[in-house]
Design an enzyme around this catalytic site. Structure first.
Site, PDB file in Angstrom:
ATOM      1  N   TYR A  73       0.869  -1.205   0.114  1.00 57.02           N
ATOM      2  CA  TYR A  73      -0.099  -0.064   0.052  1.00 57.02           C
ATOM      3  C   TYR A  73       0.936   1.201   0.109  1.00 57.02           C
ATOM      4  O   TYR A  73       1.078   1.871   0.919  1.00 57.02           O
ATOM      5  CB  TYR A  73      -0.886   0.101   1.320  1.00 57.02           C
ATOM      6  N   GLU A  79       7.452  -0.622  11.664  1.00 63.36           N
ATOM      7  CA  GLU A  79       6.192  -1.185  11.295  1.00 63.36           C
ATOM      8  C   GLU A  79       6.439  -2.534  10.693  1.00 63.36           C
ATOM      9  O   GLU A  79       6.599  -2.566   9.545  1.00 63.36           O
ATOM     10  CB  GLU A  79       5.239  -0.411  10.622  1.00 63.36           C
ATOM     11  N   CYS A 105      -0.362  -6.652   5.890  1.00 65.26           N
ATOM     12  CA  CYS A 105       0.224  -6.913   7.366  1.00 65.26           C
ATOM     13  C   CYS A 105      -0.868  -7.337   8.441  1.00 65.26           C
ATOM     14  O   CYS A 105      -0.497  -7.908   9.098  1.00 65.26           O
ATOM     15  CB  CYS A 105       1.181  -5.759   7.614  1.00 65.26           C
TER      16      CYS A 105
END
Length: 330
Positions: free
Chosen positions: A5, A100, A134
């Site tokens: 993304y 992340e 994720c």
């Protein structure tokens, strides 16, 4: 930034960084280079100076070189393995690292649900974006009272997914962005699971057509000795396992080094809250999954990373507090 993304994930970091007065050196994934350049072009058109937002393109070697620069913080979105390398590179200089990383996100289906409706919802959570998220559902635990009906409905849903060209509106399962490496990873997880006793109910192989397509795959008779239930899959492959009680489901959901998201499907909100309160994740979902809100913090625990994006916390992450003790002349 991540390739899956590239607009959204990147903006979650560089927009609050810019809004709080920072300059940004942005390295898009090598699988989304043109998107990264387009982002820079649009930001510069809005009036952001070119030296305040710069794009650095290239692969892993370029990313490693970036870590040697005199920066105040590094924000990385990607795999756990690379995140650990980023943290290790920054540690000697005590540079803040916001990471992340991945997830092995579980969903638990209780025995009081509308089976057909929830099977379709959980399948969408597992296979949306061809599983390349994720926060996609990566393992499913189903209460034994609804197990047979859920498996039947889930497999029927997955068999209805259309594999094909992403530009075709009928397509639900597209190609894998990491190409041959991703295909080999799906094959390896299926082979490992089958060798340890799992059964393939649908899919389990590459799709014979040009491109990098893997058939949407559902496994049962899985357990936590199998890579498909322990390691990130990041593709159209899911394992379903039964649970005899809420306590057993919690134990299975927590049996992972990752801690990104977890979902519970039940008609009883109090029951969902009791279960989710015991699951060690940064995000908890009741009757939904695979979503984010700009008003809520996005953060992982354990192998899923460090730091926070989104919400006020995600903005505050890009400022440094400074205490001023001032006294006027007596």
């Amino acid at each position: 930034s991540a390739w899956n993304y590239p607009w959204y994930v990147g903006a979650n970091v560089f927009l609050p960084a810019l809004l709080t007065g920072n300059a940004v050196l942005y390295k898009p994934s090598e699988f989304a280079t043109l998107t990264g350049l387009a982002i820079a072009e649009l930001l510069h058109e809005t009036g952001i100076p070119a030296d305040v937002f710069q794009v650095l393109v290239g692969g892993g070697r370029v990313g490693a070189m970036l870590l040697d620069e005199p920066v105040d913080a590094v924000c990385f979105t990607g795999s756990h393995a690379t995140g650990v390398k980023v943290a290790a590179a920054m540690a000697p200089r005590l540079v803040r690292a916001q990471l992340e990383l991945g997830g092995k996100d579980p969903a638990y289906v209780c025995d009081d649900v509308d089976v057909d409706q929830v099977a379709a919802a959980v399948a969408d959570g597992a296979f949306y974006n061809t599983g390349q998220s994720c926060c996609a559902v990566e393992r499913v635990y189903v209460h034994e009272r609804v197990w047979p009906r859920f498996v039947e409905a889930f497999v029927a849903t997955v068999r209805g997914y259309v594999v094909g060209d992403p530009f075709d509106e009928r397509t639900y399962i597209g190609p894998l962005a990491r190409r041959e490496a991703a295909l080999a990873h799906q094959e390896a997880q299926v082979a490992d699971a089958v060798a340890r006793g799992a059964r393939v109910l649908t899919g389990g192989r590459r799709v014979e057509r040009p491109g990098f397509f893997f058939a949407p795959t559902v496994l049962v008779d899985v357990d936590h000795t199998m890579a498909v239930m322990r390691e990130e899959t990041f593709g159209p492959l899911i394992g379903l396992a039964r649970a005899g009680s809420d306590d057993e489901a919690v134990a299975l959901m927590n049996d992972t080094p990752y801690g990104l998201t977890a979902a519970v499907y039940t008609a009883d909100r109090a029951r969902a809250e009791r279960v989710l309160a015991r699951v060690n994740t940064g995000t908890a979902y009741w009757n939904c999954c695979d979503r984010v809100s700009p008003r809520l913090p996005w953060t992982g625990r354990g192998a899923s990373g460090l730091g926070v994006t989104l919400s006020r916390d995600g903005i505050a992450a890009f400022v440094r507090p400074k205490a001023w003790h001032l006294r006027g002349a007596p």
